[in-house]
Design an enzyme around this catalytic site. Structure first.
Site, PDB file in Angstrom:
ATOM      1  N   TYR A  32     112.367  75.627 -37.739  1.00 36.72           N
ATOM      2  CA  TYR A  32     112.367  76.408 -38.972  1.00 36.72           C
ATOM      3  C   TYR A  32     113.129  77.709 -38.787  1.00 36.72           C
ATOM      4  O   TYR A  32     113.466  78.084 -37.661  1.00 36.72           O
ATOM      5  CB  TYR A  32     110.928  76.684 -39.435  1.00 36.72           C
ATOM      6  CG  TYR A  32     110.165  77.713 -38.629  1.00 36.72           C
ATOM      7  CD1 TYR A  32     109.715  77.442 -37.342  1.00 36.72           C
ATOM      8  CD2 TYR A  32     109.897  78.979 -39.167  1.00 36.72           C
ATOM      9  CE1 TYR A  32     109.017  78.398 -36.609  1.00 36.72           C
ATOM     10  CE2 TYR A  32     109.193  79.940 -38.440  1.00 36.72           C
ATOM     11  CZ  TYR A  32     108.761  79.635 -37.163  1.00 36.72           C
ATOM     12  OH  TYR A  32     108.073  80.582 -36.437  1.00 36.72           O
ATOM     13  N   ARG A  51     121.128  80.065 -35.076  1.00 35.45           N
ATOM     14  CA  ARG A  51     119.968  79.686 -34.253  1.00 35.45           C
ATOM     15  C   ARG A  51     119.404  78.338 -34.700  1.00 35.45           C
ATOM     16  O   ARG A  51     118.980  77.528 -33.866  1.00 35.45           O
ATOM     17  CB  ARG A  51     118.890  80.764 -34.301  1.00 35.45           C
ATOM     18  CG  ARG A  51     117.728  80.457 -33.353  1.00 35.45           C
ATOM     19  CD  ARG A  51     116.725  81.586 -33.266  1.00 35.45           C
ATOM     20  NE  ARG A  51     116.140  81.875 -34.560  1.00 35.45           N
ATOM     21  CZ  ARG A  51     115.410  82.951 -34.823  1.00 35.45           C
ATOM     22  NH1 ARG A  51     115.181  83.848 -33.876  1.00 35.45           N
ATOM     23  NH2 ARG A  51     114.899  83.154 -36.016  1.00 35.45           N
ATOM     24  N   ARG A 100     103.744  55.944 -37.465  1.00 36.24           N
ATOM     25  CA  ARG A 100     103.547  56.945 -36.421  1.00 36.24           C
ATOM     26  C   ARG A 100     103.980  56.335 -35.096  1.00 36.24           C
ATOM     27  O   ARG A 100     103.488  55.265 -34.720  1.00 36.24           O
ATOM     28  CB  ARG A 100     102.069  57.374 -36.357  1.00 36.24           C
ATOM     29  CG  ARG A 100     101.801  58.434 -35.292  1.00 36.24           C
ATOM     30  CD  ARG A 100     100.364  58.946 -35.358  1.00 36.24           C
ATOM     31  NE  ARG A 100     100.127  59.963 -34.342  1.00 36.24           N
ATOM     32  CZ  ARG A 100      99.786  59.706 -33.067  1.00 36.24           C
ATOM     33  NH1 ARG A 100      99.613  58.457 -32.664  1.00 36.24           N
ATOM     34  NH2 ARG A 100      99.617  60.690 -32.217  1.00 36.24           N
ATOM     35  N   LYS A 150     112.984  77.220 -31.966  1.00 37.19           N
ATOM     36  CA  LYS A 150     112.077  77.719 -33.005  1.00 37.19           C
ATOM     37  C   LYS A 150     111.383  76.545 -33.690  1.00 37.19           C
ATOM     38  O   LYS A 150     111.773  76.115 -34.782  1.00 37.19           O
ATOM     39  CB  LYS A 150     112.854  78.585 -34.003  1.00 37.19           C
ATOM     40  CG  LYS A 150     111.947  79.445 -34.884  1.00 37.19           C
ATOM     41  CD  LYS A 150     112.755  80.514 -35.578  1.00 37.19           C
ATOM     42  CE  LYS A 150     111.992  81.241 -36.662  1.00 37.19           C
ATOM     43  NZ  LYS A 150     110.912  82.100 -36.186  1.00 37.19           N
ATOM     44  N   GLU A 182     106.362  88.064 -25.399  1.00 38.15           N
ATOM     45  CA  GLU A 182     106.722  88.541 -26.742  1.00 38.15           C
ATOM     46  C   GLU A 182     105.455  88.589 -27.586  1.00 38.15           C
ATOM     47  O   GLU A 182     104.378  88.241 -27.113  1.00 38.15           O
ATOM     48  CB  GLU A 182     107.776  87.617 -27.369  1.00 38.15           C
ATOM     49  CG  GLU A 182     107.323  86.178 -27.475  1.00 38.15           C
ATOM     50  CD  GLU A 182     108.422  85.209 -27.920  1.00 38.15           C
ATOM     51  OE1 GLU A 182     109.328  85.619 -28.654  1.00 38.15           O
ATOM     52  OE2 GLU A 182     108.324  84.031 -27.536  1.00 38.15           O
TER      53      GLU A 182
END
Ligand code: PLP
Length: 286
Positions: A32, A51, A100, A150, A182
């Site tokens: 995302y 990114r 799945r 991310k 972070e």
């Protein structure tokens, strides 16, 4: 009601749907980006898209749309929803193979899912928290080792925010092998004298788009920048601390694990960097 974007369609949020077999839902097999909006324009858009491309490549996922198309969708959503200050959230998942299965579906036959929506946040730039400064606690960093990608695996950061809230703080800094990695959803900095210290880039942290812009602007303003890891003890003894992210810009930190920094108010370096960042990024917004 908001208008959102799902796989080529602009829909009222109540009509937007994704399959229950979507791998984003079943496996957090998704990446995302969050881009902030000021004056109805996109902040650091190119950086966020660069990114996104990297995150997709690292996970062998197909790009759902070209840069120009993604820019168009961002702008359409901002316009349709009348957002002047806020965020655009974009998520790409590996899609749904209608089952799945741990094995990745064939990217030739299963298209990625692309979802975008806006969040209006009036007062994002003139945030009272930036005048007060925030309090952080430290927690162990038990996330996976590819934090440079991310992904939507945000359960632990979400738990970290809850731990902070229960401790009467605003956020948590994560610590691994004695050093701060972070914040739960931001990069962490301390200031000693005139020197800005923040952890160097590696797969231990997300390569913040705001971080890159703020460090560039700091260097342009002749501030000293040192990219290295620091401990909580060093941070507690620092003159100042702050965090950066697309949604908080530069946010001063005034307390770390109960220890007050300086006089307990936002320091001059963090305040100046916030002003510079807001001014420059508004100018460069698209
Ligand atoms: N670090 C983590 C773990 C984050 O989740 C984020 C933002 O979501 C950041 C850093 C800051 O990145 P950016 O400045 O690109 O928003």
């Amino acid at each position: 009601m908001r208008t959102v974007y799902v796989n080529g369609d602009y829909l009222p949020e109540s009509e937007a749907t994704v399959s229950i077999f979507d791998r984003g839902f079943l496996m957090a097999d998704a990446v995302y980006e969050v881009t902030s909006v000021l004056d109805g324009r996109l902040i650091d858009f190119d950086g966020h898209m660069a990114r996104l491309e990297r995150s997709l490549a690292e996970l062998e996922m197909n790009k759902p749309a070209a840069f120009d198309e993604l820019l168009g969708i961002h702008r359409d959503l901002v316009r349709r929803n009348g957002v002047t200050e806020g965020l655009v959230y974009l998520q790409v998942t590996r899609g749904s193979a209608g089952e799945r299965d741990f094995v990745f579906p064939d990217p030739e036959t299963v298209a990625p899912t692309l979802v975008l929506f806006t969040q209006a946040k009036p007062g994002l730039a003139d945030n009272p928290a930036a005048r007060r400064g925030i309090k952080v606690i430290s927690i162990p960093d038990i996330r996976w080792a590819r934090r440079d990608i991310k992904t939507t695996q945000l359960l632990y950061p979400s738990m970290g925010k809850m731990m902070a809230r229960r401790a009467g703080a605003d956020d948590a800094w994560m610590v691994e092998e004695g050093h701060v990695t972070e914040g739960t959803s931001n990069n962490a900095y301390i200031v000693r004298g005139k020197r800005i210290i923040t952890r160097e880039l590696s797969s231990d942290i997300l390569h913040g788009i705001t971080r890159a812009a703020v460090l560039r602007l700091a260097r342009e303003a002749q501030m000293e920048v040192e990219e290295r890891a620091f401990t909580i003890a060093e941070a507690q003894a620092a003159d100042e601390a702050f965090i950066t992210s697309a949604s908080t810009f530069v946010m001063p930190v005034v307390e770390i694990d109960g220890a007050t920094l300086g006089d307990g108010t936002p320091g001059p370096v963090a305040r100046r960097l916030r002003d510079i960042y807001l001014e420059e990024s508004r100018k460069a917004a698209i």
